[in-house]
Enzyme design. Structure first.
Site, PDB file in Angstrom:
ATOM      1  N   CYS A   2       0.838  -1.206   0.000  1.00 32.04           N
ATOM      2  CA  CYS A   2       0.000   0.000   0.000  1.00 32.04           C
ATOM      3  C   CYS A   2       0.874   1.258   0.000  1.00 32.04           C
ATOM      4  CB  CYS A   2      -0.872   0.042   1.235  1.00 32.04           C
ATOM      5  SG  CYS A   2      -1.823  -1.444   1.492  1.00 32.04           S
ATOM      6  N   ARG A  27       4.885   0.194  -6.101  1.00 31.81           N
ATOM      7  CA  ARG A  27       4.830  -0.670  -4.915  1.00 31.81           C
ATOM      8  C   ARG A  27       3.825  -1.801  -5.087  1.00 31.81           C
ATOM      9  NH1 ARG A  27       6.676   2.339  -0.117  1.00 31.81           N
ATOM     10  NH2 ARG A  27       5.252   1.138   1.172  1.00 31.81           N
ATOM     11  N   TRP A  74      -3.320  -2.430  -1.388  1.00 35.79           N
ATOM     12  CA  TRP A  74      -3.006  -3.795  -1.828  1.00 35.79           C
ATOM     13  C   TRP A  74      -3.773  -4.691  -0.860  1.00 35.79           C
ATOM     14  CZ3 TRP A  74      -0.600  -8.355  -0.185  1.00 35.79           C
ATOM     15  CH2 TRP A  74      -0.122  -9.201  -1.195  1.00 35.79           C
ATOM     16  N   ASN A 100      -1.481   1.842   6.064  1.00 31.97           N
ATOM     17  CA  ASN A 100      -0.667   0.728   5.552  1.00 31.97           C
ATOM     18  C   ASN A 100      -0.412  -0.196   6.732  1.00 31.97           C
ATOM     19  OD1 ASN A 100      -0.501   2.124   3.201  1.00 31.97           O
ATOM     20  ND2 ASN A 100       1.706   2.424   3.230  1.00 31.97           N
ATOM     21  N   GLY A 101      -0.520  -1.498   6.508  1.00 36.82           N
ATOM     22  CA  GLY A 101      -0.266  -2.438   7.598  1.00 36.82           C
ATOM     23  C   GLY A 101      -1.502  -3.252   7.913  1.00 36.82           C
ATOM     24  N   GLU A 485      17.869 -17.111  -9.509  1.00 36.95           N
ATOM     25  CA  GLU A 485      17.466 -15.721  -9.750  1.00 36.95           C
ATOM     26  C   GLU A 485      16.904 -15.559 -11.170  1.00 36.95           C
ATOM     27  OE1 GLU A 485      16.819 -13.256  -8.052  1.00 36.95           O
ATOM     28  OE2 GLU A 485      17.055 -11.505  -9.315  1.00 36.95           O
ATOM     29  N   LYS A 489      13.151 -14.266 -11.977  1.00 34.98           N
ATOM     30  CA  LYS A 489      12.886 -13.092 -12.839  1.00 34.98           C
ATOM     31  C   LYS A 489      11.876 -13.443 -13.919  1.00 34.98           C
ATOM     32  CE  LYS A 489      14.013 -10.770 -10.913  1.00 34.98           C
ATOM     33  NZ  LYS A 489      14.682 -10.495  -9.684  1.00 34.98           N
ATOM     34  N   GLU A 492       8.203 -14.129 -12.485  1.00 27.83           N
ATOM     35  CA  GLU A 492       7.443 -13.032 -11.900  1.00 27.83           C
ATOM     36  C   GLU A 492       6.976 -12.003 -12.924  1.00 27.83           C
ATOM     37  OE1 GLU A 492       9.597 -11.041  -8.771  1.00 27.83           O
ATOM     38  OE2 GLU A 492      11.433 -11.023  -9.925  1.00 27.83           O
ATOM     39  N   HIS A 508      18.346 -36.097 -10.449  1.00 27.45           N
ATOM     40  CA  HIS A 508      17.560 -36.630  -9.338  1.00 27.45           C
ATOM     41  C   HIS A 508      16.084 -36.287  -9.461  1.00 27.45           C
ATOM     42  CE1 HIS A 508      21.297 -37.868  -7.475  1.00 27.45           C
ATOM     43  NE2 HIS A 508      21.771 -36.666  -7.751  1.00 27.45           N
ATOM     44  N   LYS A 607       6.175  -4.246  -4.391  1.00 30.71           N
ATOM     45  CA  LYS A 607       7.616  -3.950  -4.339  1.00 30.71           C
ATOM     46  C   LYS A 607       8.174  -4.166  -2.941  1.00 30.71           C
ATOM     47  CE  LYS A 607      11.548  -2.692  -5.988  1.00 30.71           C
ATOM     48  NZ  LYS A 607      12.262  -3.773  -6.701  1.00 30.71           N
TER      49      LYS A 607
HETATM   50  C1  F6R Z   1      12.086 -10.354  -6.904  1.00 32.03           C
HETATM   51  C2  F6R Z   1      11.769  -9.472  -5.817  1.00 32.03           C
HETATM   52  C3  F6R Z   1      11.387 -10.061  -4.510  1.00 32.03           C
HETATM   53  C4  F6R Z   1      12.179  -9.358  -3.396  1.00 32.03           C
HETATM   54  C5  F6R Z   1      11.710  -9.847  -2.016  1.00 32.03           C
HETATM   55  C6  F6R Z   1      12.535  -9.238  -0.899  1.00 32.03           C
HETATM   56  O1  F6R Z   1      12.375  -9.658  -8.073  1.00 32.03           O
HETATM   57  O2  F6R Z   1      11.816  -8.293  -5.965  1.00 32.03           O
HETATM   58  O3  F6R Z   1      11.596 -11.430  -4.485  1.00 32.03           O
HETATM   59  O4  F6R Z   1      13.533  -9.629  -3.587  1.00 32.03           O
HETATM   60  O5  F6R Z   1      10.365  -9.518  -1.847  1.00 32.03           O
HETATM   61  O6  F6R Z   1      12.435  -7.846  -0.912  1.00 32.03           O
HETATM   62  P1  F6R Z   1      13.475  -6.935  -0.162  1.00 32.03           P
HETATM   63  O7  F6R Z   1      14.790  -7.132  -0.812  1.00 32.03           O
HETATM   64  O8  F6R Z   1      12.941  -5.544  -0.331  1.00 32.03           O
HETATM   65  O9  F6R Z   1      13.511  -7.387   1.270  1.00 32.03           O
END
Ligand code: F6R
Length: 612
Positions: A2, A27, A74, A100-101, A485, A489, A492, A508, A607
């Site tokens: 949010c 976000r 959100w 927020n929260g 990773e 990427k 997502e 395996h 985000k």
């Molecule tokens: C992937 C991504 C998420 C964040 C995760 C942790 O592209 O952005 O997997 O890496 O939510 O977020 P932070 O680093 O902000 O703690």
């Protein structure tokens, strides 16, 4: 998640708040709303969907107001729809709140309020909070500020809130616990926001509210008190962020801008810390703790998602260079076990946003068991940065694209610096290796730049695989976290199912998936496991898998075996992840764009994940 924007001053609040909400779109959110105070009349405008839909619906209908609050929601409690969007008003409609929260004990409070005749219009915990504040005002006869304080003492959970009142024009009340809130201070005006991005174009003077603090702007003055009524002098800090860092600067998406920014962001993460020519390596925030690290029995790294992957890279670095036993934990799992941890352990928490709820909770748990906590965060002044004993910022600049790219390479760079500094302090690397590593690190931005020369080729490969339904990513050693990773990427932002595996694990189980429809991305750079990877590639080719290999420039063997190759420059093995991840970021980006995905704001993602 949010987002909060609120304003009190002399400007027209509505366009300013809408612009701020748009700046917070990265976000992640599913509805938005604004409350404006005009001649003691409180009007609320809200709508499911994008801020532009809210804007279109009310265009020209909103009154001119110089005080208002706005929110992007959100969904947590109740589905995303108009009625659950914030702001919410109190029973008498004189107060409105954005939040927020999560208020965890909202159900029991709601029950009491229902018995008193309160009528609710949404399914949210937030609406309960503003009714509760009104009820306290009514029951105790206290003013609004004190009633807010009394209510917050009763609630369990996390919050950043801003409240507007029809009875108090020109006043805003805000508070935080566990969810960030920053106050911008201009000439006769104040801005409230969940992060600094909506504020940066108006002022660089900001105050970060601390947990359990209540801020009030009244008659052009800001005052801050704790929930226990202790007065605090606001500590004004200067924002170092520039406006262009939060704009697209000619790129189609923030994600591609941030991918291409990496030569600069990696250099920034080393700036002032590393001068190879003078054999100089220093990390201001960590220097006095280096002995603690060097003498640690064990390092436990906690993080989520991409930050967890950076932690896996760091595991190799600390074990290889500093010979310290390392464990890497998902913060969300760590916090709900009963981890064996004590005062000889060092915990490194990694987080781009510095607000991830699980990582924050893992830190608190480790702290309560006596461990020393280091933070590797990108957002300056964030909750995690403030909860740690010491740390090093990654200085990657604001990352707006939801998929983390430049934050990952900056995290890996900073963790490499910490591992080298620890190894030096511990005496586990020779002077020659130390100097060689410093030199190689300094050369990384230029080598990342060279990977971009392959962007057109990566785009062609992306075109061929645009409609693939699955992908497997395989790597060994330092390229194993890179495989994870790369898969993250892709899934997502393109919504293609993708899995990352250590290449040797394929036999395996996952090998059963290989056929001519299965693209397999191999991280196959020239390193100590090169021969083993060659064998793994043969195993996939023997089963007709279609292989895309990331190889070191000049390699001739692997290109002769596979379907597609993407070259990266040769680097010291320890630094592999910093270059081999770049083509994977580009491949995901181009595939997602070709599939028409919303690259910067993929569905369901936020985000900063401020709920567990
Ligand atoms: C992937 C991504 C998420 C964040 C995760 C942790 O592209 O952005 O997997 O890496 O939510 O977020 P932070 O680093 O902000 O703690």
């Amino acid at each position: 998640m949010c987002g909060i924007v609120a304003y009190v001053g002399e400007r027209d609040a509505y366009p300013l708040i809408l612009k701020g909400l748009k700046r917070l779109e990265y976000r992640g959110y599913d509805s938005s709303g604004v409350a404006l105070l005009h001649h003691s009349e409180l009007n609320i405008y809200k709508k499911k969907g994008k801020v532009s839909e809210l804007e279109a619906q009310y265009s020209g209908k909103e009154p001119r107001a110089t005080v208002g609050i706005g929110h992007t929601r959100w969904a947590t409690h109740g589905e995303p729809n108009d009625k659950n969007a914030h702001p919410h008003h109190s029973n008498n409609r004189k107060l409105a709140i954005i939040h927020n929260g999560i208020i965890e004990n909202y159900a029991s409070i709601k029950k009491q309020l229902l018995q008193k005749g309160h009528v609710f219009h949404s399914d949210t915990d937030t609406e309960v909070l503003i009714h509760f504040i009104e009820d306290i005002q009514h029951e105790t006869g206290h003013g609004l500020e004190e009633s807010v304080r009394l209510a917050l003492r009763e609630v369990v959970g996390a919050y950043a809130i801003v409240i507007i009142s029809a009875d108090h024009p020109g006043q805003l009340i805000a508070a935080r616990k566990g969810s960030p809130l920053v106050i911008g201070i201009g000439e006769n005006e104040f801005f409230f926001a969940s992060d600094a991005t909506p504020i940066i174009e108006y002022t660089k003077d900001v105050v970060y509210l601390d947990d359990y603090q209540v801020a009030v702007v009244r008659e052009g003055k800001l005052s801050i008190q704790s929930l226990d009524n202790l007065v605090t002098i606001p500590y004004i800090q200067k924002l170092e962020m520039e406006l262009e860092t939060i704009e697209k600067g000619g790129y189609d998406h923030f994600m591609i801008k941030e991918i291409f920014e990496q030569p600069r962001s990696i250099a920034d993460s080393m700036r002032g810390r590393l001068r190879a020519g003078d054999a100089h390596l220093t990390l201001g925030g960590l220097n006095s703790y280096l002995d603690k690290l060097a003498e640690a029995d064990r390092i436990v790294i906690v993080g989520c998602g991409t930050s967890w992957h950076a932690g896996l890279v760091a595991e190799y670095l600390f074990e290889e260079l500093a010979r310290i036993n390392v464990e890497v934990e998902y913060a969300s799992e760590f916090r709900y076990r009963n981890p064996v941890i004590g005062d000889k352990d060092v915990v490194i928490a990694i987080s781009q946003s510095g607000e991830t709820a699980d990582t924050l909770a893992a830190i608190e748990l480790a702290k309560s068991k006596g461990a020393t906590i280091f933070g590797v965060c990108n957002v300056v002044g964030s909750s995690i940065a403030r909860a740690t004993d010491a740390g090093a910022y990654t200085h990657a600049g604001p990352e707006i694209g939801v998929a983390s790219t430049k934050a990952f390479t900056a995290q890996v760079t900073v963790l490499t610096l910490i591992a080298i500094a620890t190894a030096k302090r511990k005496g586990t690397i020779t002077e020659d290796s130390y100097l060689q590593l410093l030199n190689e690190l300094e050369g990384i931005p230029a080598k990342v730049e060279r990977v971009f020369e392959n962007a057109a080729k990566i785009k062609e490969i992306a075109f061929i695989f645009t409609y693939a339904r699955n992908f497997i990513y395989l790597g060994r050693g330092l390229n194993f976290p890179v495989a994870l990773e790369g898969a993250l990427k892709l899934k997502e932002i393109s919504y293609i199912h993708a899995e990352g595996y250590p290449a040797a694990e394929m036999k395996h189980g996952p090998i059963a998936l290989i056929d001519e429809d299965m693209p397999v991305v191999f991280l196959a750079t020239k390193d100590s496991s090169y021969e083993k990877i060659v064998s793994n590639i043969q195993e996939v080719k023997a089963r007709k898998g279609r292989v895309i290999a990331i190889v070191t420039e000049g390699d001739t063997l692997i290109p002769s075996m596979v379907d597609f190759v993407i070259e990266v420059p040769e680097v010291h093995e320890i630094l592999t992840a910093l270059v081999s991840v770049i083509p994977l970021q580009l491949l995901s980006y181009y595939i997602a764009v070709m599939r028409g995905r919303n690259v910067d704001q993929p569905r369901n993602l936020a985000k900063s994940v401020t709920v567990e």
